[in-house]
Design an enzyme around this catalytic site. Structure first.
Site, PDB file in Angstrom:
ATOM      1  N   GLU A   1      -7.264   1.739  -1.453  1.00 46.47           N
ATOM      2  CA  GLU A   1      -7.444   3.190  -1.648  1.00 46.47           C
ATOM      3  C   GLU A   1      -7.799   3.906  -0.346  1.00 46.47           C
ATOM      4  OE1 GLU A   1      -9.873   6.453  -4.391  1.00 46.47           O
ATOM      5  OE2 GLU A   1     -10.666   4.429  -4.183  1.00 46.47           O
TER       6      GLU A   1
ATOM      7  N   LYS B   1      -3.893   3.052  -4.410  1.00 50.13           N
ATOM      8  CA  LYS B   1      -4.480   4.246  -5.023  1.00 50.13           C
ATOM      9  C   LYS B   1      -4.504   5.336  -3.962  1.00 50.13           C
ATOM     10  CE  LYS B   1      -8.364   6.070  -7.675  1.00 50.13           C
ATOM     11  NZ  LYS B   1      -9.536   5.767  -8.528  1.00 50.13           N
TER      12      LYS B   1
END
Length: 297
Positions: free
Chosen positions: A178, A215
């Site tokens: 992420e 992500k």
């Protein structure tokens, strides 16, 4: 890799989104305040974490929080170690709700340098990953933040993310990488282009069969991450809400056909501790439906 086949299939092609229930110590007071629980309502960290656990349990046990629309959930470490109705949370998620459990493993961010915030060192990472496996966790999530379109900074963030991802994969888990791009960045679109290229380089160097998830902030240019989503080593690309309202996050996500949601604040928008169970379930159900529809668009 010895991944659970049913969970792997659900994360690869299941219809729905991943709920982010992983607010940590620093973000917990804000999450509780939005839920109607103010700092004056609890005394110290233990009572604070008890309050947020109660909120998460209420969400997980809600009638619409099942694999029909929610295919995965990211947990905070304390939540993983806790129980709901006497059952370990990760076990309850999978066995009772059909939801694949993930664990947030990052320990916060360094100060901004070269336009980015790297992850702080994760002490005793091997022990944490071993505990995650023991609890039945499928994968992990680790967050960095990009504030500017700085090539050196973004390259450093991605390198750090993939180094940690190697450790996670070696433990038999699937990492959710992420590198968030700040939605308020003046150079957001440019930063996203640089990020896409850096991620692609790292993905191309992965061994066959080593799976990761991504992500990412919903991009300014719709479809920017489509090629990453189709990469042989990428199980799924999911989107963070990043501070957008539920409505705007869903509207932006709907334009990106290869991304599904992994929302935190947008999932809990409008929920309040004083709601009756019926009111709570209805409000959460409406949020779940909006995010689900945007994810399957």
């Amino acid at each position: 890799m010895g991944y659970d086949k049913a969970q792997l299939e659900q994360m690869n092609s299941g219809k729905g989104f991943i709920a982010a229930l992983d607010q940590s110590g620093g973000s917990t007071p804000k999450a509780l305040s939005l839920y109607g629980v103010e700092p004056s309502d609890y005394n110290g960290d233990e009572e604070m974490f008890k309050a947020v656990h109660d909120m998460r349990a209420r969400i997980i046990l809600a009638e619409d929080f099942t694999s029909d629309k929610v295919i995965g959930a990211i947990l905070f470490e304390r939540t993983m170690d806790d129980t709901i109705n006497g059952k370990p949370v990760a076990q309850l998620l999978w066995e009772d709700r059909g939801v694949v459990p993930f664990l947030k493993i990052d320990k916060g961010l360094e100060e901004t340098n070269n336009g980015v915030q790297m992850m702080k060192p994760i002490m005793e990472i091997d022990d944490l990953l071993a505990r995650a496996v023991k609890h039945g966790i499928f994968g992990t999530k680790e967050r960095s933040v990009i504030h500017e379109a700085n090539e050196n900074g973004i390259a450093a963030v991605v390198a750090q993310q993939f180094e940690l991802a190697k450790q996670v994969c070696a433990a038999g888990l699937v990492p959710i990488i992420e590198p968030e791009v700040n939605i308020k960045s003046d150079s957001k679109a440019e930063a996203e282009e640089i990020l896409r290229d850096e991620i692609e380089k790292r993905l191309n160097a992965l061994p066959e069969g080593e799976m990761v998830m991504l992500k990412l902030t919903i991009p300014e240019r719709a479809g920017l991450y489509d090629e990453l989503a189709g990469h042989a080593n990428v199980l799924r690309v999911v989107a963070l809400s990043g501070g957008y309202s539920t409505a705007e996050a869903c509207e932006r996500l709907g334009k990106n056909r290869t991304m599904i949601a992994s929302f935190s604040r947008a999932l809990t928008e409008g929920l309040n501790v004083k709601m009756t169970d019926a009111e709570f379930n209805e409000a959460l159900g409406q949020n779940i439906e909006k995010i689900y529809q945007a994810s399957i668009c």
